[in-house]
Each structure stands twice: as C-alpha cells, then as structure tokens.
Scaffold this motif. Structure first.
Motif, PDB file in Angstrom:
ATOM      1  N   VAL A 152      -6.259  41.719  -8.666  1.00  0.00           N
ATOM      2  CA  VAL A 152      -7.853  41.886  -8.369  1.00  0.00           C
ATOM      3  C   VAL A 152      -6.852  44.021  -8.667  1.00  0.00           C
ATOM      4  O   VAL A 152      -7.620  44.415  -9.193  1.00  0.00           O
ATOM      5  CB  VAL A 152      -8.324  41.730  -7.035  1.00  0.00           C
ATOM      6  CG1 VAL A 152      -9.180  42.368  -7.136  1.00  0.00           C
ATOM      7  CG2 VAL A 152      -8.873  40.229  -7.486  1.00  0.00           C
ATOM      8  N   PHE A 153      -6.028  44.136  -7.626  1.00  0.00           N
ATOM      9  CA  PHE A 153      -6.163  45.155  -6.954  1.00  0.00           C
ATOM     10  C   PHE A 153      -5.144  46.305  -7.974  1.00  0.00           C
ATOM     11  O   PHE A 153      -4.415  47.404  -8.171  1.00  0.00           O
ATOM     12  CB  PHE A 153      -5.612  45.611  -6.159  1.00  0.00           C
ATOM     13  CG  PHE A 153      -7.312  45.298  -4.890  1.00  0.00           C
ATOM     14  CD1 PHE A 153      -8.510  46.530  -5.433  1.00  0.00           C
ATOM     15  CD2 PHE A 153      -7.727  44.582  -4.164  1.00  0.00           C
ATOM     16  CE1 PHE A 153      -9.560  46.833  -4.789  1.00  0.00           C
ATOM     17  CE2 PHE A 153      -8.642  44.116  -3.972  1.00  0.00           C
ATOM     18  CZ  PHE A 153      -9.992  44.877  -3.725  1.00  0.00           C
ATOM     19  N   LEU A 193      -8.342  43.714 -12.787  1.00  0.00           N
ATOM     20  CA  LEU A 193      -9.615  43.244 -12.083  1.00  0.00           C
ATOM     21  C   LEU A 193     -10.411  44.484 -11.837  1.00  0.00           C
ATOM     22  O   LEU A 193     -11.487  45.137 -12.683  1.00  0.00           O
ATOM     23  CB  LEU A 193     -10.204  41.707 -11.507  1.00  0.00           C
ATOM     24  CG  LEU A 193      -9.753  40.488 -11.985  1.00  0.00           C
ATOM     25  CD1 LEU A 193     -10.253  39.505 -10.786  1.00  0.00           C
ATOM     26  CD2 LEU A 193     -10.636  40.657 -13.952  1.00  0.00           C
ATOM     27  N   PHE A 194     -10.251  45.524 -10.769  1.00  0.00           N
ATOM     28  CA  PHE A 194     -10.667  47.114 -10.636  1.00  0.00           C
ATOM     29  C   PHE A 194     -10.491  47.682 -11.077  1.00  0.00           C
ATOM     30  O   PHE A 194     -11.555  48.401 -10.971  1.00  0.00           O
ATOM     31  CB  PHE A 194     -10.265  46.748  -8.564  1.00  0.00           C
ATOM     32  CG  PHE A 194     -10.875  47.582  -8.393  1.00  0.00           C
ATOM     33  CD1 PHE A 194     -11.717  48.295  -7.806  1.00  0.00           C
ATOM     34  CD2 PHE A 194     -10.169  49.038  -8.086  1.00  0.00           C
ATOM     35  CE1 PHE A 194     -12.501  48.852  -7.467  1.00  0.00           C
ATOM     36  CE2 PHE A 194     -10.663  50.503  -7.751  1.00  0.00           C
ATOM     37  CZ  PHE A 194     -12.206  50.162  -6.792  1.00  0.00           C
ATOM     38  N   VAL A 199     -15.355  45.797  -2.025  1.00  0.00           N
ATOM     39  CA  VAL A 199     -15.584  45.250  -0.591  1.00  0.00           C
ATOM     40  C   VAL A 199     -15.956  43.805  -0.746  1.00  0.00           C
ATOM     41  O   VAL A 199     -14.520  42.971   0.277  1.00  0.00           O
ATOM     42  CB  VAL A 199     -16.772  45.591  -0.032  1.00  0.00           C
ATOM     43  CG1 VAL A 199     -17.357  44.856   0.943  1.00  0.00           C
ATOM     44  CG2 VAL A 199     -16.227  46.998   0.541  1.00  0.00           C
ATOM     45  N   ALA A 200     -16.323  43.273  -1.952  1.00  0.00           N
ATOM     46  CA  ALA A 200     -16.181  41.778  -1.979  1.00  0.00           C
ATOM     47  C   ALA A 200     -14.613  41.030  -2.022  1.00  0.00           C
ATOM     48  O   ALA A 200     -14.450  39.928  -1.640  1.00  0.00           O
ATOM     49  CB  ALA A 200     -17.247  41.321  -2.790  1.00  0.00           C
ATOM     50  N   TRP A 201     -14.017  41.962  -3.016  1.00  0.00           N
ATOM     51  CA  TRP A 201     -12.481  41.066  -2.767  1.00  0.00           C
ATOM     52  C   TRP A 201     -11.938  41.583  -1.670  1.00  0.00           C
ATOM     53  O   TRP A 201     -11.104  40.511  -1.531  1.00  0.00           O
ATOM     54  CB  TRP A 201     -11.876  42.145  -4.539  1.00  0.00           C
ATOM     55  CG  TRP A 201     -12.154  42.023  -5.963  1.00  0.00           C
ATOM     56  CD1 TRP A 201     -12.520  40.241  -6.040  1.00  0.00           C
ATOM     57  CD2 TRP A 201     -12.526  42.058  -6.714  1.00  0.00           C
ATOM     58  NE1 TRP A 201     -12.858  40.276  -7.281  1.00  0.00           N
ATOM     59  CE2 TRP A 201     -13.536  41.998  -7.613  1.00  0.00           C
ATOM     60  CE3 TRP A 201     -13.038  44.141  -7.174  1.00  0.00           C
ATOM     61  CZ2 TRP A 201     -13.031  41.385  -9.884  1.00  0.00           C
ATOM     62  CZ3 TRP A 201     -13.165  44.184  -8.593  1.00  0.00           C
ATOM     63  CH2 TRP A 201     -13.440  42.789  -9.899  1.00  0.00           C
ATOM     64  N   GLU A 202     -12.314  42.878  -1.307  1.00  0.00           N
ATOM     65  CA  GLU A 202     -11.042  42.835   0.341  1.00  0.00           C
ATOM     66  C   GLU A 202     -11.669  41.723   0.930  1.00  0.00           C
ATOM     67  O   GLU A 202     -10.702  40.944   1.244  1.00  0.00           O
ATOM     68  CB  GLU A 202     -11.675  43.849   0.204  1.00  0.00           C
ATOM     69  CG  GLU A 202     -10.816  45.230  -0.085  1.00  0.00           C
ATOM     70  CD  GLU A 202     -10.877  46.529   0.440  1.00  0.00           C
ATOM     71  OE1 GLU A 202     -12.254  46.879   1.164  1.00  0.00           O
ATOM     72  OE2 GLU A 202     -10.625  47.803  -0.827  1.00  0.00           O
ATOM     73  N   LYS A 203     -12.900  41.209   1.280  1.00  0.00           N
ATOM     74  CA  LYS A 203     -13.314  40.321   1.810  1.00  0.00           C
ATOM     75  C   LYS A 203     -12.441  38.611   1.948  1.00  0.00           C
ATOM     76  O   LYS A 203     -12.000  37.636   2.591  1.00  0.00           O
ATOM     77  CB  LYS A 203     -15.068  40.419   1.956  1.00  0.00           C
ATOM     78  CG  LYS A 203     -15.287  39.084   3.445  1.00  0.00           C
ATOM     79  CD  LYS A 203     -16.689  38.964   3.311  1.00  0.00           C
ATOM     80  CE  LYS A 203     -17.168  37.858   4.119  1.00  0.00           C
ATOM     81  NZ  LYS A 203     -16.083  36.575   4.718  1.00  0.00           N
TER      82      LYS A 203
END
Length: 178
Positions: free
Chosen positions: A103-104, A109-110, A50-54
């Motif tokens: 990230v994704f 990272l995810f 959620v933090a990365w998506e934000k």
C-alpha cells in the motif's frame, strides 16, 4: 545543487546570453490550491490513506491480541502448541509488513492512486505554463514552489496569474501586470 548548476550555466554562456533570455516564475502550490479538481483529488487521496491506515491498524491490533492471548495461555500450552501459535503470529506480522509495503511502499497502491488522480491536473498546469511561456516569449520559467531557492523575486516577473487565467481560474478583479 540546482543553484550551482544554474550559476555554472550562466558563467559558461556569458552575460550576453543571459541578457537575451526572458525569465519568469510561477508558484505551482498557489495554482494547485486554486484548482477545485486538485482539492477533490487531495480529499480522495486523504480518504484512501485514512482507510488504508485504519486497515493496517486493525491488522496490528489482531496481531497484538494474538500475542496477548499467547502470553496469557503460555503456561497451559505444550511446546508444539506454543510454537504453532508463535509461527502463526509471525506469519501474520509478515503479512502485515507485506501489506504495508504493497500500500505505502515505493510504487505502492497509495503512490499509484495519487499519481492517477494528480497527473491529469499537473498536465493541465504544464500545458498552461507552456502556452503562457510561448505567449509571453519566456525562455525559462522557474517554479518558486520547487527546490530552487529564490532569494528575491520581482513581482513583475511572476506569471502565476497568467497560468490561473489560462486554466480559467483567474480572479477577474485582479490586475495582471504586463
């Protein structure tokens, strides 16, 4: 695909071999749902996601704001100024895509964080499966939560409760089948 491989395996080695084998199955999804460590890891993974998506959404909003500002001021800008702003927007878009991939993306990272948090839990489950399989003299243990489709399962071959007991998560009121 796996069903075909197993069928071919049985045909090659014959029914005598199959009769000599002891089979069992477990449900890893059910086991993992019972593990507090797994729930905690999933919560942490979800919070990070959620933090990365934000963060990605915020970056995208800034790019959209830059694009809107360019559209609004386009008539007042020289060709050089327009090109400079367009290049800056394109640079930000590339940075956003690179960050999303970092990230994704595969190995991002995810993925790494999820692996870091869940691998020790999975190792506990596999160790418990190994121990129970040896105790119960099982030759093959299937996971009904996996890709292998099980049309029918006889509950007396379900070893999920034994795995939960091995992990210290069993229900003392459950009667485990022999």
């Amino acid at each position: 695909m796996r069903v075909y491989i197993i069928t071919i395996f049985f045909l090659i080695f014959g029914l005598n071999f199959v009769n000599a084998q002891r089979f069992g199955y477990i449900d890893t999804n059910y086991i993992l749902e019972k593990m507090p460590d797994y729930k905690k890891a999933q919560d942490e993974i979800n919070q990070l996601s959620v933090a990365w998506e934000k963060e990605i959404a915020d970056m995208d909003k800034k790019i959209q704001a830059m694009y809107s500002a360019l559209q609004a001021e386009q008539v007042l800008l020289t060709d050089a100024m327009r090109k400079e702003r367009t290049d800056e927007i394109q640079k930000k878009e590339v940075e956003l895509k690179d960050y999303q991939k970092k990230v994704f993306g595969f190995g991002g990272l995810f993925f790494l964080k999820k692996q870091e948090l869940t691998k020790p839990i999975q190792d506990k489950v596999w160790d418990a499966v190994d121990k129970v399989a040896k105790q119960k003299n099982l030759h093959i243990v299937f996971d009904k939560a996996g890709e292998l489709t099980m049309i029918y399962t006889d509950p007396r071959y379900d070893y999920t409760d034994f795995i939960l007991d091995e992990l210290g998560l069993g229900d003392p009121n459950d009667e485990i089948k022999n």
